[in-house]
Motif scaffolding. Structure first.
Motif, short mmCIF file in Angstrom:
data_model
loop_
_atom_site.label_atom_id
_atom_site.label_comp_id
_atom_site.label_asym_id
_atom_site.label_seq_id
_atom_site.Cartn_x
_atom_site.Cartn_y
_atom_site.Cartn_z
N TRP A 270 0.83 -1.21 0.00
CA TRP A 270 0.00 0.00 0.00
C TRP A 270 0.87 1.25 0.00
O TRP A 270 2.06 1.19 0.26
CB TRP A 270 -0.89 0.03 1.25
N ILE A 271 0.21 2.39 -0.28
CA ILE A 271 0.84 3.69 -0.08
C ILE A 271 -0.11 4.53 0.77
O ILE A 271 -1.33 4.49 0.59
CB ILE A 271 1.14 4.41 -1.42
N ASP A 272 0.45 5.26 1.71
CA ASP A 272 -0.34 6.11 2.60
C ASP A 272 -0.29 7.54 2.08
O ASP A 272 0.76 8.20 2.15
CB ASP A 272 0.22 6.03 4.03
N LEU A 273 -1.41 8.02 1.58
CA LEU A 273 -1.47 9.37 1.03
C LEU A 273 -2.32 10.30 1.89
O LEU A 273 -2.77 11.35 1.43
CB LEU A 273 -2.04 9.32 -0.39
N THR A 274 -2.54 9.93 3.14
CA THR A 274 -3.38 10.75 4.02
C THR A 274 -2.78 12.13 4.24
O THR A 274 -3.51 13.12 4.38
CB THR A 274 -3.63 10.06 5.37
N ALA A 275 -1.45 12.21 4.29
CA ALA A 275 -0.80 13.52 4.47
C ALA A 275 -1.01 14.43 3.26
O ALA A 275 -0.85 15.65 3.36
CB ALA A 275 0.70 13.32 4.72
N ASP A 276 -1.38 13.84 2.13
CA ASP A 276 -1.63 14.60 0.90
C ASP A 276 -3.12 14.88 0.70
O ASP A 276 -3.54 15.31 -0.38
CB ASP A 276 -1.08 13.84 -0.31
N GLY A 277 -3.92 14.58 1.73
CA GLY A 277 -5.35 14.83 1.65
C GLY A 277 -6.13 13.73 0.99
O GLY A 277 -7.33 13.87 0.73
N LEU A 278 -5.47 12.59 0.72
CA LEU A 278 -6.17 11.45 0.12
C LEU A 278 -6.27 10.33 1.16
O LEU A 278 -6.44 10.59 2.33
CB LEU A 278 -5.42 11.01 -1.15
N ASP A 279 -6.13 9.08 0.77
CA ASP A 279 -6.20 7.99 1.75
C ASP A 279 -5.15 6.93 1.41
O ASP A 279 -4.22 7.19 0.66
CB ASP A 279 -7.61 7.38 1.82
N GLU A 280 -5.31 5.76 1.97
CA GLU A 280 -4.38 4.67 1.67
C GLU A 280 -4.83 3.98 0.38
O GLU A 280 -6.03 3.81 0.14
CB GLU A 280 -4.35 3.66 2.81
N LYS A 281 -3.85 3.57 -0.44
CA LYS A 281 -4.18 2.99 -1.73
C LYS A 281 -3.41 1.70 -1.95
O LYS A 281 -2.18 1.65 -1.78
CB LYS A 281 -3.84 4.00 -2.85
N LEU A 282 -4.13 0.64 -2.33
CA LEU A 282 -3.51 -0.65 -2.64
C LEU A 282 -2.76 -0.55 -3.96
O LEU A 282 -3.29 -0.05 -4.95
CB LEU A 282 -4.60 -1.72 -2.74
N VAL A 283 -1.50 -1.05 -3.99
CA VAL A 283 -0.74 -1.08 -5.24
C VAL A 283 -0.35 -2.50 -5.65
O VAL A 283 0.10 -2.71 -6.78
CB VAL A 283 0.51 -0.18 -5.17
N MET A 284 -0.50 -3.46 -4.73
CA MET A 284 -0.28 -4.86 -5.10
C MET A 284 -1.03 -5.75 -4.11
O MET A 284 -0.98 -5.54 -2.91
CB MET A 284 1.21 -5.21 -5.11
N ARG A 285 -1.74 -6.74 -4.66
CA ARG A 285 -2.52 -7.64 -3.82
C ARG A 285 -1.61 -8.56 -3.00
O ARG A 285 -0.43 -8.73 -3.31
CB ARG A 285 -3.47 -8.48 -4.66
N LYS A 286 -2.20 -9.19 -2.01
CA LYS A 286 -1.42 -10.07 -1.12
C LYS A 286 -0.86 -11.30 -1.86
O LYS A 286 0.15 -11.87 -1.46
CB LYS A 286 -2.27 -10.52 0.06
N ASP A 287 -1.52 -11.69 -2.96
CA ASP A 287 -1.02 -12.84 -3.74
C ASP A 287 0.04 -12.41 -4.76
O ASP A 287 0.48 -13.22 -5.59
CB ASP A 287 -2.17 -13.57 -4.43
N GLY A 288 0.42 -11.12 -4.72
CA GLY A 288 1.47 -10.64 -5.62
C GLY A 288 0.98 -10.18 -6.97
O GLY A 288 1.78 -9.81 -7.83
N THR A 289 -0.34 -10.21 -7.21
CA THR A 289 -0.87 -9.77 -8.50
C THR A 289 -1.06 -8.25 -8.48
O THR A 289 -1.30 -7.64 -7.44
CB THR A 289 -2.20 -10.46 -8.83
N SER A 290 -0.98 -7.67 -9.68
CA SER A 290 -1.06 -6.22 -9.79
C SER A 290 -2.50 -5.75 -9.88
O SER A 290 -3.40 -6.51 -10.24
CB SER A 290 -0.28 -5.75 -11.01
N VAL A 291 -2.71 -4.48 -9.56
CA VAL A 291 -4.02 -3.84 -9.73
C VAL A 291 -3.87 -2.79 -10.83
O VAL A 291 -2.79 -2.57 -11.37
CB VAL A 291 -4.49 -3.18 -8.40
#
Length: 612
Positions: free
Chosen positions: A325-346
């Motif tokens: 994940w990436i935490d973008l709360t400091a930028d006024g957004l939220d947390e965003k998934l960038v890769m699933r737990k099984d290693g597949t991309s989104v």
């Protein structure tokens, strides 16, 4: 160019790209610097057209710097106005100050000189190459259904944005990303296996994209039937939606495709090829083209390496379940998934990787994504992630968002088969064009082939203009009948004005009649001057449309120009003008108006007929 001697001192400016409004801003800034030793940004100086009830052509708005200069509006206006007259003798003939506005009167010779310098210039309004490259991505279809009305707005907006950028000197790369994999594609595939009985587009005489789209609808119908049956047998709805056989079959098909199972991959290739054949027919019909096509099946694994790099840099973090994940709360957004737990991309992973690949391939200065406004958040996140990763592609990312297109009857839904297919709406527009033209009785002097071409030109022109005349950010309702009115704010009205203007020009016995001298003796009549003033704004309008990525600015301008020129023709004759000089001036006026209309409509992908 043979200018009148009095006009020669500013002829160089005329032939450059600077409009009269830009000149006024520049001279105002020079005056303030010279008179008061204060530097002002030219872009901060506001210049408006003088109101019709006052004398003048353009007005400098003085309120913006009265306080800073500590001058009364009248004193400031007089000092700046006299600067214009003294430093630019002959270009500005007089001025007046009314309620904080400095109204400037521009010499008729400026307008007639501008007209003579440009009337025979096919590149009028366009800029020289600037050495910068822009990539415009649009269309982005799915291979489980045909293009629909929403895709038409996307295609027209993307193509027109690219054309406007090119007219402003940019090197353009038009691209498309085809969504050719995923569960939605498998839904059409399994429905075809279950219900087609080996039918093909050829065997059913059906256009390929429509053929595959029908099976997407069949999937949804069968899925709803199976879910309802399970619910009636006592299964909770949320479980029934997962346990329906046809959905489980589609999910297994996706796994088989990702595993490279040969028969599934072959079926996928075959059905996609049917769709591509259908897309090509539609793209050719509407004039959409691409320099580079990307496919999700070839890009969905991109970006995984960048995620690993981001983990090492601390840009991303891993949760206990292994997802990244990436935490973008400091930028006024939220947390965003960038890769699933099984290693597949989104999708985000893929888009990060594709942005890098595009930049490596084309070294663009800007990459414009023409995507609906429901994806505003996605593109904010994409740009922010790329910036945090320090990718060279990051700062150039720009989301050109646009609103949904609805019909008078309401929203469209693909799964329920209520979407208006692009091909159907195009056919309807051409039929309406035929009907309207026949009602007006304008078909007698045309051959059958000419009529067919005319109906296509009018129908498609109406469709494109109607979808482009609205600010892209706004949602809109498309009304086919309204779009093809020959008297309203429509493409056909402008096309008719162009054809009427060309008819006037054709009445000259030879083209030699357009090799005309600079008209300097007679004063301009109000409507003559109004048309020339509108024409002089053309390059600025193209520039504004480029900066804002907004073709509606071109549409509104060209419509107003056509309306003004029609008013001029109602009051004044071109071919039987009062004097030979007036005839020469008006012929130049007609020629440049026709050129501006043709160029402006061309920037929206709309053809203009020589006859209607």
């Amino acid at each position: 160019m043979n200018y009148h001697p009095r006009f020669a001192i500013f002829a160089a400016k005329l032939e450059g790209i600077m409009s009269i409004v830009a000149q006024i801003k520049k001279i105002t800034a020079e005056a303030i610097k010279e008179l008061y030793n204060i530097s002002l940004d030219e872009n901060a100086i506001q210049v408006n057209a003088t109101k019709p009830e006052f004398e003048g052509d353009y007005a400098v708005v003085l309120f913006g710097f009265i306080k800073q200069l500590k001058k009364s509006p009248d004193a400031l206006g007089n000092e700046i106005g006299n600067y214009f007259l003294q430093k630019h003798l002959g270009l500005y003939t007089s001025f007046n100050i009314i309620k904080g506005f400095l109204n400037l009167v521009i010499a008729d010779e400026y307008w007639t000189g501008f007209l003579h310098a440009n009337y025979n210039n096919p590149a009028f309004g366009k800029s020289q190459p600037n050495g910068k490259k822009v990539m415009v991505e649009y269309s982005s279809p799915n291979t489980n259904k045909p293009l629909h009305l929403g895709h038409l707005r996307n295609n027209f907006l993307g193509w027109s944005t690219a054309a406007i950028l090119e007219a402003n000197g940019y090197d353009i790369v038009k691209t498309c990303i085809v969504n050719d994999r995923g569960i939605h594609i498998c839904k059409s595939m399994i429905a075809w296996q279950l219900f087609a009985n080996s039918a093909t587009p050829q065997s059913t005489n059906t256009k390929g994209d429509h053929f595959v789209g029908d099976y997407y609808v069949k999937f949804n119908d069968e899925y709803k039937r199976q879910v309802e049956l399970l619910i009636n047998n006592g299964m909770p709805k949320d479980i029934a939606e997962k346990e329906a056989d046809i959905m489980k079959g589609a999910q297994q098909m996706l796994l088989d495709w990702e595993a490279g199972k040969s028969e599934i991959v072959e079926l996928w290739k075959t059905m996609n090829s049917w769709v591509y054949e259908g897309f090509d027919v539609t793209y050719k019909k509407i004039g959409s083209d691409f320099d580079r096509i990307y496919y999700e099946s070839q890009t969905y694994l991109l970006g995984k390496g960048l995620v690993e790099q981001g983990l090492q840099k601390g840009v991303f973090y891993k949760k206990e379940d292994g997802s990244v994940w990436i935490d973008l709360t400091a930028d006024g957004l939220d947390e965003k998934l960038v890769m699933r737990k099984d290693g597949t991309s989104v999708y985000m992973t893929q888009d990060i990787g594709l942005a890098v690949n595009k930049y490596k391939e084309y070294k663009y200065d800007q990459s414009i994504y023409v995507v609906g406004d429901e994806q505003i958040y996605h593109f904010k996140v994409l740009k922010l992630i790329c910036q945090k990763l320090g990718l060279p592609s990051a700062d150039g990312i720009y989301h050109l968002s646009y609103g949904m297109v609805e019909l008078p009857s309401g929203k469209m839904k693909s799964r329920e088969g209520t979407v208006v297919d692009a091909d159907d709406i195009i056919e309807e527009m051409i039929n309406i064009a035929r009907q309207k033209t026949e009602e007006l009785g304008k078909v007698k002097d045309f051959t059958a082939d000419e009529l067919t071409e005319s109906y296509n030109t009018i129908g498609l022109g109406a469709l494109k203009f109607f979808l482009l005349r609205v600010d892209p950010k706004k949602r809109m309702v498309f009304n086919p009948e309204e779009s093809i009115d020959f008297h309203g704010f429509t493409g056909p009205y402008i096309q008719f004005t162009y054809a009427r203007t060309k008819s006037i020009l054709r009445k000259l016995e030879t083209t030699e009649g357009l090799q005309l001298v600079f008209v300097k003796k007679s004063a301009l009549l109000p409507l003559e001057k109004t048309v020339i003033k509108e024409l002089e704004q053309f390059s600025s309008i193209i520039d504004d449309a480029c900066v804002d990525h907004d073709p509606s600015k071109i549409a509104i301008y060209i419509f107003n120009l056509a309306k003004t020129f029609t008013a001029f023709l109602t009051e004044h004759s071109v071919l039987t003008a009062e004097t030979e000089e007036k005839k020469a001036l008006r012929l130049q006026l007609a020629q440049l108006t026709a050129q501006a209309i043709k160029t402006g409509m061309g920037l929206m992908g709309i053809s203009v007929p020589e006859r209607m």
